[in-house]
Design a protein around this motif. Sequence first.
Motif, mmCIF file in Angstrom:
data_model
loop_
_atom_site.group_PDB
_atom_site.id
_atom_site.type_symbol
_atom_site.label_atom_id
_atom_site.label_comp_id
_atom_site.label_asym_id
_atom_site.label_seq_id
_atom_site.Cartn_x
_atom_site.Cartn_y
_atom_site.Cartn_z
ATOM 1 N N HIS A 281 3.300 15.870 -11.955
ATOM 2 C CA HIS A 281 3.108 15.040 -10.776
ATOM 3 C C HIS A 281 1.724 15.231 -10.166
ATOM 4 O O HIS A 281 1.168 14.307 -9.585
ATOM 5 N N GLY A 282 1.206 16.442 -10.289
ATOM 6 C CA GLY A 282 -0.110 16.710 -9.701
ATOM 7 C C GLY A 282 -1.244 16.041 -10.461
ATOM 8 O O GLY A 282 -2.315 15.807 -9.896
ATOM 9 N N THR A 283 -1.024 15.743 -11.735
ATOM 10 C CA THR A 283 -2.087 15.176 -12.561
ATOM 11 C C THR A 283 -2.707 13.941 -11.910
ATOM 12 O O THR A 283 -3.931 13.803 -11.847
ATOM 13 N N GLY A 284 -1.846 13.064 -11.438
ATOM 14 C CA GLY A 284 -2.341 11.837 -10.830
ATOM 15 C C GLY A 284 -3.252 12.127 -9.648
ATOM 16 O O GLY A 284 -4.363 11.594 -9.557
ATOM 17 N N ALA A 285 -2.769 13.005 -8.749
ATOM 18 C CA ALA A 285 -3.550 13.311 -7.553
ATOM 19 C C ALA A 285 -4.893 13.936 -7.926
ATOM 20 O O ALA A 285 -5.940 13.565 -7.399
ATOM 21 N N VAL A 286 -4.851 14.904 -8.858
ATOM 22 C CA VAL A 286 -6.082 15.590 -9.245
ATOM 23 C C VAL A 286 -7.069 14.610 -9.860
ATOM 24 O O VAL A 286 -8.251 14.574 -9.496
ATOM 25 N N MET A 287 -6.584 13.776 -10.777
ATOM 26 C CA MET A 287 -7.501 12.842 -11.439
ATOM 27 C C MET A 287 -8.004 11.793 -10.459
ATOM 28 O O MET A 287 -9.175 11.445 -10.463
ATOM 29 N N TRP A 288 -7.112 11.305 -9.621
ATOM 30 C CA TRP A 288 -7.521 10.305 -8.639
ATOM 31 C C TRP A 288 -8.612 10.876 -7.721
ATOM 32 O O TRP A 288 -9.652 10.270 -7.520
ATOM 33 N N MET A 289 -8.354 12.081 -7.181
ATOM 34 C CA MET A 289 -9.317 12.650 -6.246
ATOM 35 C C MET A 289 -10.661 12.910 -6.913
ATOM 36 O O MET A 289 -11.711 12.519 -6.405
ATOM 37 N N SER A 290 -10.628 13.551 -8.082
ATOM 38 C CA SER A 290 -11.903 13.920 -8.690
ATOM 39 C C SER A 290 -12.635 12.689 -9.224
ATOM 40 O O SER A 290 -13.852 12.570 -9.062
ATOM 41 N N LEU A 291 -11.902 11.774 -9.842
ATOM 42 C CA LEU A 291 -12.582 10.617 -10.413
ATOM 43 C C LEU A 291 -13.094 9.677 -9.324
ATOM 44 O O LEU A 291 -14.208 9.156 -9.427
ATOM 45 N N SER A 292 -12.324 9.472 -8.279
ATOM 46 C CA SER A 292 -12.824 8.549 -7.256
ATOM 47 C C SER A 292 -13.989 9.187 -6.501
ATOM 48 O O SER A 292 -14.953 8.505 -6.157
ATOM 49 N N ALA A 293 -13.911 10.493 -6.261
ATOM 50 C CA ALA A 293 -15.043 11.156 -5.597
ATOM 51 C C ALA A 293 -16.296 11.031 -6.467
ATOM 52 O O ALA A 293 -17.372 10.667 -5.990
ATOM 53 N N THR A 294 -16.143 11.320 -7.766
ATOM 54 C CA THR A 294 -17.282 11.227 -8.660
ATOM 55 C C THR A 294 -17.777 9.795 -8.758
ATOM 56 O O THR A 294 -18.986 9.536 -8.753
ATOM 57 N N PRO B 207 0.887 19.436 1.380
ATOM 58 C CA PRO B 207 2.108 19.199 0.633
ATOM 59 C C PRO B 207 2.714 17.869 1.056
ATOM 60 O O PRO B 207 2.405 17.398 2.142
ATOM 61 N N PRO B 208 3.521 17.200 0.282
ATOM 62 C CA PRO B 208 4.113 17.768 -0.925
ATOM 63 C C PRO B 208 3.256 17.554 -2.172
ATOM 64 O O PRO B 208 3.724 17.854 -3.259
ATOM 65 N N THR B 209 2.019 17.056 -2.035
ATOM 66 C CA THR B 209 1.194 16.824 -3.219
ATOM 67 C C THR B 209 1.074 18.107 -4.035
ATOM 68 O O THR B 209 0.550 19.088 -3.540
ATOM 69 N N PRO B 210 1.556 18.110 -5.273
ATOM 70 C CA PRO B 210 1.404 19.340 -6.061
ATOM 71 C C PRO B 210 0.013 19.398 -6.700
ATOM 72 O O PRO B 210 -0.118 19.341 -7.902
ATOM 73 N N GLU B 211 -1.019 19.486 -5.869
ATOM 74 C CA GLU B 211 -2.386 19.566 -6.384
ATOM 75 C C GLU B 211 -2.551 20.949 -7.026
ATOM 76 O O GLU B 211 -2.051 21.944 -6.506
ATOM 77 N N TRP B 212 -3.279 20.990 -8.155
ATOM 78 C CA TRP B 212 -3.294 22.227 -8.940
ATOM 79 C C TRP B 212 -3.908 23.423 -8.215
ATOM 80 O O TRP B 212 -3.390 24.533 -8.285
ATOM 81 N N GLY B 213 -5.020 23.190 -7.533
ATOM 82 C CA GLY B 213 -5.659 24.303 -6.812
ATOM 83 C C GLY B 213 -4.714 24.876 -5.761
ATOM 84 O O GLY B 213 -4.598 26.093 -5.588
ATOM 85 N N VAL B 214 -4.005 23.979 -5.069
ATOM 86 C CA VAL B 214 -3.042 24.420 -4.061
ATOM 87 C C VAL B 214 -1.910 25.197 -4.723
ATOM 88 O O VAL B 214 -1.463 26.234 -4.227
ATOM 89 N N MET B 215 -1.483 24.713 -5.901
ATOM 90 C CA MET B 215 -0.411 25.423 -6.626
ATOM 91 C C MET B 215 -0.861 26.828 -7.022
ATOM 92 O O MET B 215 -0.090 27.782 -6.945
ATOM 93 N N ILE B 216 -2.116 26.935 -7.463
ATOM 94 C CA ILE B 216 -2.620 28.253 -7.853
ATOM 95 C C ILE B 216 -2.632 29.179 -6.648
ATOM 96 O O ILE B 216 -2.240 30.344 -6.710
ATOM 97 N N ASN B 217 -3.030 28.632 -5.509
ATOM 98 C CA ASN B 217 -3.041 29.417 -4.279
ATOM 99 C C ASN B 217 -1.629 29.877 -3.927
ATOM 100 O O ASN B 217 -1.407 31.031 -3.550
ATOM 101 N N GLU B 218 -0.658 28.991 -4.064
ATOM 102 C CA GLU B 218 0.732 29.364 -3.767
ATOM 103 C C GLU B 218 1.239 30.406 -4.764
ATOM 104 O O GLU B 218 1.887 31.379 -4.390
#
Lengths: 320, 300, 517
Positions: free
Chosen positions: B93-106, B243-254
């Motif tokens: 589920h986090g894949t979408g958020a991560v790719m969306w955030m990084s690709l749109s920012a870039t 949350p509830p976005t399961p963004e990977w960096g946040v997951m690593i922190n948790e």
Amino acid sequence: MRSAPLLRLLATRVVLAALSLLVVSVVIFWCVEMLPGDTAQRMLGRDATPEALARLRAELGLDRPAAERYGLWLAATLWGDLGQSMVADRPVADWVAGRAANTLTLAGFALAIYIPLALALGLLSAAFRGRPLDQAISVAVLLGMCVPEFVTGLLLVSVFAITLDLFPPLALIDQAQDLGDLLHILFLPALTLAIAMTAYAVRMMRDNLIEVLESPYVRLATLKGLPRRQVLLRHALPNALGPAVNVTALNIAWLIGGIVVVETVFNFPGIGRLLIDAISVKDVPVVQAVALLLTALYILTNLLADIVVIVLNPRLRAGA
Amino acid sequence: MAAAAEHAPPTAAPAAAPARRRPMAEAWALMPASGRVGLAMLVVYAAVALTGPWWAPFDPGKIAAGPPLSPPSARHLAGTDALGRDLFSRVVHGTGAVMWMSLSATGLAVLAGSLVGLVTGYLRGWIDEIVMRLADIMISIPPLIIAVLVIGAFGNSQTVVILIVALLFAPRVARVVRAATLGIVTEDYVTAAVLRGESALGIAVRELLPNVTGTVFVEFAIRSGFAIMFIGALGFLGFGAPPPTPEWGVMINEGRRTISAALWPVLAPALAMAGLVLAINLFTEGLARVIGRSPGPATH
Amino acid sequence: MPMKLLPPLSRRGFLQTSAGAVAFGGATLSLPGIARAQSKVLRIASGEADSAAATMDPAKNLADPDSARIALAFERLVVLDPNFTPTPQLCESWETNETGDVWTFRLLRGVKFHDGSEMTAADVVFSYRRLVDPDVGSPAAASLAMLPMDGIEAVDDHTVRFRLTSPVVEFPQLIATRFTYIVKAGQSDDDLRTRGIGTGPYRVERFVPGEEPAVFVRHDGYRRPGLPKVDRVELRSIPDSAARIAALRAGQIDINWDLPRVGIEVLEDDPNVRVIRTRSPFVMTMSMWTDTPPFDDVRVRMAMKLVVDREAMLQLVLGGRGQLGNDNPVAPWVRYAIDAPIRERNIDEARRLLAAAGHGNGLDVELYTSDTVFGFVEMATVYQSMAAEAGINVKINRAPADDYWSNVWLKVPFMCSSWSGRPADDALSVAYLSEADWNETRWKNPEFDAAIFEARRTVDEAARTALYHKAQHLLRDEGGAIISMHPDAMAAVRSNISGWSLHPQQFSKDFSEVEIA
């Protein structure tokens, strides 16, 4: 004659650097100002009663307008007085210097691991290009580039501190009793930083070294029958140093940000954690001092790298 | 160069090889195997991002989907976290958020940076001087500090994260694109366009842009890799998506909180992140080979 | 800009800076090392960040590391034992008049401050006047509102009298707080912040806010013979719980009193570490504003309470290491607590109440949470999932931890909160009296207030108990607090450490009897 372009470069850069620092200080001040709440509120936290807040605000000078506070800070700083931490009630210069010394120790150790490692791996992979050793190094480098430093740090802690118990999990620098202890305590964070830097450097150096190795100049040396080692070390390496210096400058620039993350992972009392702590209580003079120091370091690193590249490269020197 | 250390080293001569237009098939043929693997991985990631929410075995927020901190098993491919949530589903589920955030920012950064780089590179003169000095100043501020401050001030919404990352990357892109532009402005076709009386913007878009496309593409690819890691670092420091976005960096922190008991809550998102960055790096390298530009690292 | 005068660069500051420089130069870092080699050093760690705002002034005791420093250097007239019964510490005894508005304390004799001087009534008067002095701005003033400055007086060298403006039957309990430590008279606020003089088992040797560790050394004139048995205590803070666990296992720290409740199995299995667990009336709550829609409807509040599966919540958030909560800030085993069955989950009833309140088609609420207290985010996440089954759609807003208490708490209608364990009266009044500064549920119930005020004046124990019960029933059934658990206090010590116990109130720490084998 030779030094004229260098001097001109230096002069321009110093002016630009001063300008940069000024802009940075405004941007940082404004950003910190934008953070919700004020220093008094953040200090008192849950126990903030209106009376206590008002008292502390007056004590900290927060009742004055932001522009005036910035002006006062700027004036004092230009006089060489970085001021007093609003929160810790101690001189900023003193505090930042102590933390910076810690961070420099760590960064120095990281560089001491990184430089020989990167040079050795770069040379090896160029010398054995296309062969299994080169391929193994390339894969390792690629992986190193894909893993962010906080993950590297956590994994190193998990394996070498928690599972194998070889190194302490936290870099509590004050617990060191001698140099050996110090290196032992700092090893994991330094390695974390070094791994990230090495990955980038090796990838850059390999390409450059291969280019150099294929240049007519080096081929000639090989044809003359010089030993391979000598060709590599005497002829190829010096020519690849310029790019290596550049990568190192890049890496140091990265280090300035990476240190914040790594210090957090290892609970290391350095400048990065100081910054995060200062931001969390909106301690403006401390945030400013650290941000300016890091920015200055960054500018200086780039300047040094440019100078070294110019000095190393006769063509650029003439054309500069 | 004022910021030589910021982009490709001098020897890489970024503008030396203007992109020749090649059909897709030829580009594919030129692409080294590693680049193809990278592309394939990217396609898989994109597919997961788009379709994952429909086939992921569990709701990413579903607590007690299994016993807390259980190791990977057939039921929970990547194990569960401290709340018993299925890590595999969370990563998917986090894949979408991560790719969306990084690709749109870039994407934003590359769009803005390229435009500025093209125009200043074409115009040169005092506008160029001023804009580039400003870019230098922006580049010299440590990015993490600004990002942490801005997110602290404006809240940790996805939009804020995207905008700040775009803002931090744009001047870096502008520098690279400008350097590439400088290499072609003296070409005959540009002179011809000037003589035809075309506007500066018209020349930038019609004549210059097609010839720096390669540089822009490579720049986009490199930057997306950095964006993923940068956003990950922000999440790790507690400045990531809420949350509830399961963004990977946040997951690593948790996951880090329970790392002495279980490694997989950290490992699962970390592997996903490393895989995505690897795919991008492989593809970038291949792309650079096709276009003939050295994919020298900018800042990490 | 701070408007205070710049103190000259101290010699100590200079030494520190040069020590750092020496380390960088590659020579040995010898300063702390030598001291450590010959003495017994206890290394303790707090789990809360020790910011630059750190202090050791009891009147300003805010953060957990502050309370550790204060507990090392100072003592109180009265302390609460683990069952929250008041026990004398620096006094021999106390007595009151019939109405409970004049209290007289007889002090211990021969108690020495760190500077060798003897503690007298003047020091006690000084300490208490500071707490209620508006110029000092201590948060303690709020709970001591019935104690005017001139009501604190020395009767003789070893007797202190408190004249209250209204009777408080349990005054000794009221003054066993985290602020009421006795400091030597005459010290300035600045002195007390970093170099306070007290009667505690250790005196401060080096404490610089923002610098770690804070170092304390044995107080040779400590009032209890043979104690303390440790020469030196080093305090640091390690906010990351995983790092704390790792540091304990690696022997980098000896005592930590703030463990997470999940993921500590490795510590429990480690033969070198002893995990200590004590049940605590610590409260984890989700607070609704009872004057703001939709929470102004008591049926909605009840529905919000009924959706919680308390057993599952306890398991998931605390790994079962805690006690079930009953929407009552007074934990069931605390004196005066009501004996009501734990509220059962009832989704049907919750749905019915919601429908009756006009939310039959579902209810949207926004719950604020933060990383600031361990378990908040988990509690919110679990609540979200449980509430969904009754058609309550909880949107979680994870606010930054830094300013949660200053900018979110008391400012939003539904948020996570916590309260350290308190005796019944304190637990009920600190956040639920109409006029309480920290009335986080905006609960304004005259009947409730009257019961509390009446209980404080009631000398007859049975009648007093009945009044406290009445208040608790009101709050539990009508109030805005969803209290589903009381986390156990968790600590761990290296197995060579003895003589230390974990108090259910986190700020009450006692290191006087610690021994290192």
